[in-house]
Scaffold this active site. Structure first.
Site, PDB file in Angstrom:
ATOM      1  NE  ARG A   9     -38.935  21.931 -11.928  1.00  0.00           N
ATOM      2  CZ  ARG A   9     -39.561  22.824 -11.175  1.00  0.00           C
ATOM      3  NH1 ARG A   9     -39.883  22.541  -9.921  1.00  0.00           N
ATOM      4  NH2 ARG A   9     -39.887  24.009 -11.650  1.00  0.00           N
ATOM      5  CE1 TYR A  84     -35.967  26.720 -11.237  1.00  0.00           C
ATOM      6  CE2 TYR A  84     -38.149  27.691 -11.142  1.00  0.00           C
ATOM      7  CZ  TYR A  84     -37.258  26.809 -11.713  1.00  0.00           C
ATOM      8  OH  TYR A  84     -37.649  26.026 -12.764  1.00  0.00           O
ATOM      9  NE  ARG A 272     -38.743  23.532 -19.700  1.00  0.00           N
ATOM     10  CZ  ARG A 272     -38.247  24.750 -19.852  1.00  0.00           C
ATOM     11  NH1 ARG A 272     -38.921  25.824 -19.440  1.00  0.00           N
ATOM     12  NH2 ARG A 272     -37.073  24.938 -20.407  1.00  0.00           N
ATOM     13  NE  ARG A 310     -37.860  27.846 -16.241  1.00  0.00           N
ATOM     14  CZ  ARG A 310     -36.788  27.566 -16.962  1.00  0.00           C
ATOM     15  NH1 ARG A 310     -36.258  28.488 -17.746  1.00  0.00           N
ATOM     16  NH2 ARG A 310     -36.227  26.383 -16.909  1.00  0.00           N
ATOM     17  CE  LYS A 378     -30.161  12.873 -28.360  1.00  0.00           C
ATOM     18  NZ  LYS A 378     -28.985  12.692 -27.497  1.00  0.00           N
ATOM     19  CG  ASP A 495      12.990  26.689 -15.517  1.00  0.00           C
ATOM     20  OD1 ASP A 495      13.242  27.270 -16.582  1.00  0.00           O
ATOM     21  OD2 ASP A 495      12.233  27.171 -14.637  1.00  0.00           O
ATOM     22  CE1 TYR A 496      19.409  31.531 -12.873  1.00  0.00           C
ATOM     23  CE2 TYR A 496      18.177  33.152 -14.154  1.00  0.00           C
ATOM     24  CZ  TYR A 496      19.076  32.845 -13.146  1.00  0.00           C
ATOM     25  OH  TYR A 496      19.643  33.843 -12.411  1.00  0.00           O
ATOM     26  CG  ASP A 674       9.059  28.009 -12.480  1.00  0.00           C
ATOM     27  OD1 ASP A 674       9.853  27.864 -13.437  1.00  0.00           O
ATOM     28  OD2 ASP A 674       8.334  29.001 -12.346  1.00  0.00           O
TER      29      ASP A 674
END
Ligand code: ADQ
Length: 723
Positions: A9, A84, A272, A310, A378, A495-496, A674
């Protein structure tokens, strides 16, 4: 620099009313948050889908004055419908709110979703310049970051999800191609924001299940880029709502309420009209209250406002009918000629009407079955500068995590709603004040302006951090050789598997070639060198392959060390091992090609030889099960290269090196590896100014990168060469 906000929107609309264009700006919290980001050194832009006609826009655009540039995208009607109403609101919305039975999946809607996102990406890329910040909002635009990144690889992109991110079990219901696209789309952002830790955790689990990514303190590496997952609870413009109490227009609204409802207590709710908001459960809870507490009849009224939403989607039409039937039933059953228990308004409220109700009611009753955050709660709290009023809030909202002084309830429990209404009505003024003051402090401190600023600041911070290694060029190699030759005491940690030898179908096939043995001997020959082979392999294998060389061996990621002889660094008994072995064996039996490897201190489940799809998906299930099974056990689960390994947590390659050496004694330190387990080594060694080298393409905190194993061997053999 531009800050480019992208949401479905746009915060403004253009409508032709009786021949004239009416330009209407939204005053929502997101707009305030974005506007608050404005300063002298940036420009604000907003890209979104136009819900108005092109002609109306062109006629009215000069009358739109704001601090941001508007970029409306005009989508074809059918594409917009599939995008939408189709995929966004009949697949993602119900699924992410835990209503899987409401999902109606149509592949053509997913196609429209992708088409619309592609168009938005192209439009956005027309204005994106170097250094710009792109902030993408919500579930309609989940693939957008990846699409933008393909065209603008260096863009700084943030993505914020306004709805819940559900448990992986829900995501799993989407066809594989959809879920992969959505999750990888999100992962292409630099910062991914959610309202709560719960949603962030669900996302991290999903990233592991879908893309095999393991996070470290909420940071992931995806396509060689660091991606941070953060928690940013959205809020409201506190000052705007708190100033409403004394506004004369809003006082008038309250006076109107007073004259209509006189001494009646007022319960208010506004949302809503959406099945996630729990409106029918709220009504049943209210009906239960007037049934159980008849003394309150005619002394209370419930003003229920629902804003149309909607309205073309079947589930929304059904829900509206259901709610309206329920309201007439309640009013018919309990109402009298003088009293209507539920006063219903289906429509929008302007700011004065809304805050008039917030400040004039006694109780706000908000009961979503799921809500990403919930701003109504809120807004109510911010409006109550009289520090009165009681908030009754569903504990299934994101807001309930912050507004703990509300009376929280389970929205499915009618009886609890009824009891909590009674509690609210009987609450003393002192208690109401105390609870409201606490909630107001919370919302004041964390308002929407701070939300927007925090998000953008963290996005800038993560983009400024460069943690992927530089390719090692000849110049760098020369610099490292110079350092090597100048040094007297050198620590070389190697490392191996994956570093000195390629992966093989079964572990014992990866025997070292002569070139590896030669380079190790060459380096170990120098008395100034301490060469350490530090591997996840068991000690028997390391002993068999390298026992004859004068190198130090560290086996099982640090659990065994061979200095003069082998000794173990682990003292705890491994009480978890039998159980993990049983689980891994069941998974191996059910997954063709997979097998269990037992080491002294760890267990590995290998799936390199399984069908890639089923091997990977079984490995995800195994990880998830092991996480739960090993709760409280001091173990670390490694999601390695086609192997899942469980090992004691207290030891890793980094701690093993610190136990074995005083690293400060060395004037040259080199660490080469690695995989994920080598990251622990790199992390420790960086504190000692070591040269850290990642082998392969994946992301790493190492300083340098060498792509191929052969190049590692060549690099090591050339180290002692005179310059
Ligand atoms: P929503 O699902 O729309 O938002 P919510 O957070 O409550 O839910 O915000 C609704 C907004 O619409 C509020 O600002 C409210 O004042 C307004 N509103 C509701 N009914 C109204 C009416 N009748 N008239 C006028 N205004 C009305 C989504 C997510 C939420 C998340 C927000 C923000 O679903 O979980 O909190 O985004 O991230």
């Amino acid at each position: 620099m531009k800050i480019i906000n992208i949401s479905y929107r746009l915060p403004v609309s253009f409508r032709r009313i009786e021949g004239n264009i009416d330009v209407r700006s939204s005053a929502g919290g997101l707009v305030s948050a974005v506007l608050s980001l404005k300063n002298e050194s940036n420009e604000l832009h907003w890209v979104g889908v136009a819900d108005f006609l092109k002609a109306d826009y062109h006629e009215g655009k000069t009358r739109f004055s704001s601090n941001f540039a508007l970029h409306p995208v005009f989508l074809d009607k059918n594409v917009n419908y599939g995008f939408y109403n189709g995929f966004s609101n009949t697949v993602l919305w119900p699924l992410f709110h835990y209503f899987p039975a409401f999902v109606e999946f149509k592949p053509s809607h997913f196609t429209a979703y992708m088409q619309a996102n592609t168009i938005l990406a192209e439009e956005a890329c027309k204005i994106i310049g170097p250094g710009d910040i792109i902030w993408i909002h919500d579930y309609q635009l989940m693939p957008l970051a990846e699409m933008i990144r393909k065209i603008k690889p260096d863009a700084r992109i943030g993505f914020f999800l306004h709805i819940p991110f559900p448990a992986y079990e829900l995501i799993r219901l989407l066809p594989k191609y959809c879920r992969d696209t959505l999750v990888k789309g999100m992962l292409s952002a630099d910062l991914i924001g959610f309202h709560t830790y719960e949603y962030a955790q669900h996302f991290l689990t999903t990233a592991q299940m879908i893309a095999g990514l393991q996070h470290k303190q909420f940071e992931l590496l995806y396509n060689n880029r660091p991606v941070r997952v953060g928690v940013f609870p959205i809020s409201v413009d506190f000052d705007k709502f708190t100033n409403a109490l004394l506004d004369p227009l809003i006082e008038q609204e309250r006076a109107k309420l007073k004259s209509v409802y006189q001494d009646k207590s007022i319960i208010f709710s506004v949302d809503r009209l959406d099945y996630t908001k729990g409106i029918s459960f709220r009504l049943r809870g209210f009906a239960r209250f007037i049934n159980d507490y008849p003394e309150w009849r005619e002394k209370i009224v419930f003003i229920l406002v629902a804003v149309p939403s909607r309205e073309v989607i079947r589930k929304y039409i059904e829900r509206k009918q259901m709610i309206e039937m329920l309201i007439s039933e309640i009013n018919g059953k309990f109402g009298t000629t003088q009293w209507t228990p539920v006063v219903y308004h289906y429509g929008s409220l302007n700011f004065q009407e809304l805050t008039g109700l917030y400040t004039g009611c006694d109780i706000a009753l908000i009961s979503p079955l799921r809500d990403g955050m919930n701003l109504v709660s809120k807004e109510f709290v911010a409006s109550r500068s009289d520090e009165d009023g009681v908030l009754l809030l569903s504990d299934m909202t994101g807001a309930a995590k912050e507004l703990t002084d509300a009376l929280l309830f389970n929205p499915l429990d009618e009886e609890e709603i009824s009891v909590k209404i009674k509690m609210a009505l009987s609450m003393t003024l002192d208690e109401r004040r105390l609870r409201m003051t606490n909630m107001r402090n919370q919302v004041r401190k964390h308002d929407v302006l701070r939300w927007g600023n925090n998000f953008i600041r963290e996005l800038e911070e993560v983009c400024a951090r460069k943690i992927y290694p530089d390719r090692m060029h000849d110049e760098t190699k020369g610099m490292i050789r110079r350092k090597y030759l100048k040094a007297h005491k050198r620590l070389i940690l190697l490392d191996y598997d994956g570093t000195l030898a390629a992966f093989q179908p079964v572990p014992h096939m990866a025997r070292p070639g002569q070139d590896v043995l030669d380079v190790l001997s060459l380096l170990a020959l120098d008395p100034g060198n301490e060469v350490v082979l530090i591997s996840g392999r068991d000690r028997q294998t390391l002993e068999e392959w390298f026992g004859h060389l004068p190198v130090m061996l560290i086996a099982e990621h640090g659990c065994f060390v061979r200095q003069k002889s082998w000794h173990s660094t682990i003292v705890d008994p491994l009480i978890w091992k039998d159980g993990v072995h049983r689980i891994m064996q069941i998974f191996a039996d059910n997954c063709s090609g997979a097998f269990v490897e037992e080491k002294n201190f760890s267990l590995c489940w290998h799936y390199r030889n399984s069908d890639p799809y089923s091997g990977f998906s079984q490995s995800r299930e195994l990880i998830s099960l092991l996480h739960d099974y090993l709760t409280g056990a001091n173990t670390h689960i490694i999601d390695g290269n086609k192997v899942i390994e469980v090992k004691p947590a207290q030891i890793n390659k980094g701690t093993a090196v610190l136990h074995a050496f005083n690293v400060r004694d060395f004037d040259f330190c080199l660490a080469v590896g690695d995989d994920m387990t080598d990251e622990f080594l790199f992390e420790v060694m960086q504190h000692y100014d070591a040269i850290t080298v990642k082998v392969g393409e994946a992301g790493s905190i190492a300083r340098y990168r060498i792509e191929r194993i052969e190049s590692v061997i060549a690099f090591l053999s050339q180290l002692p060469d005179k310059l």
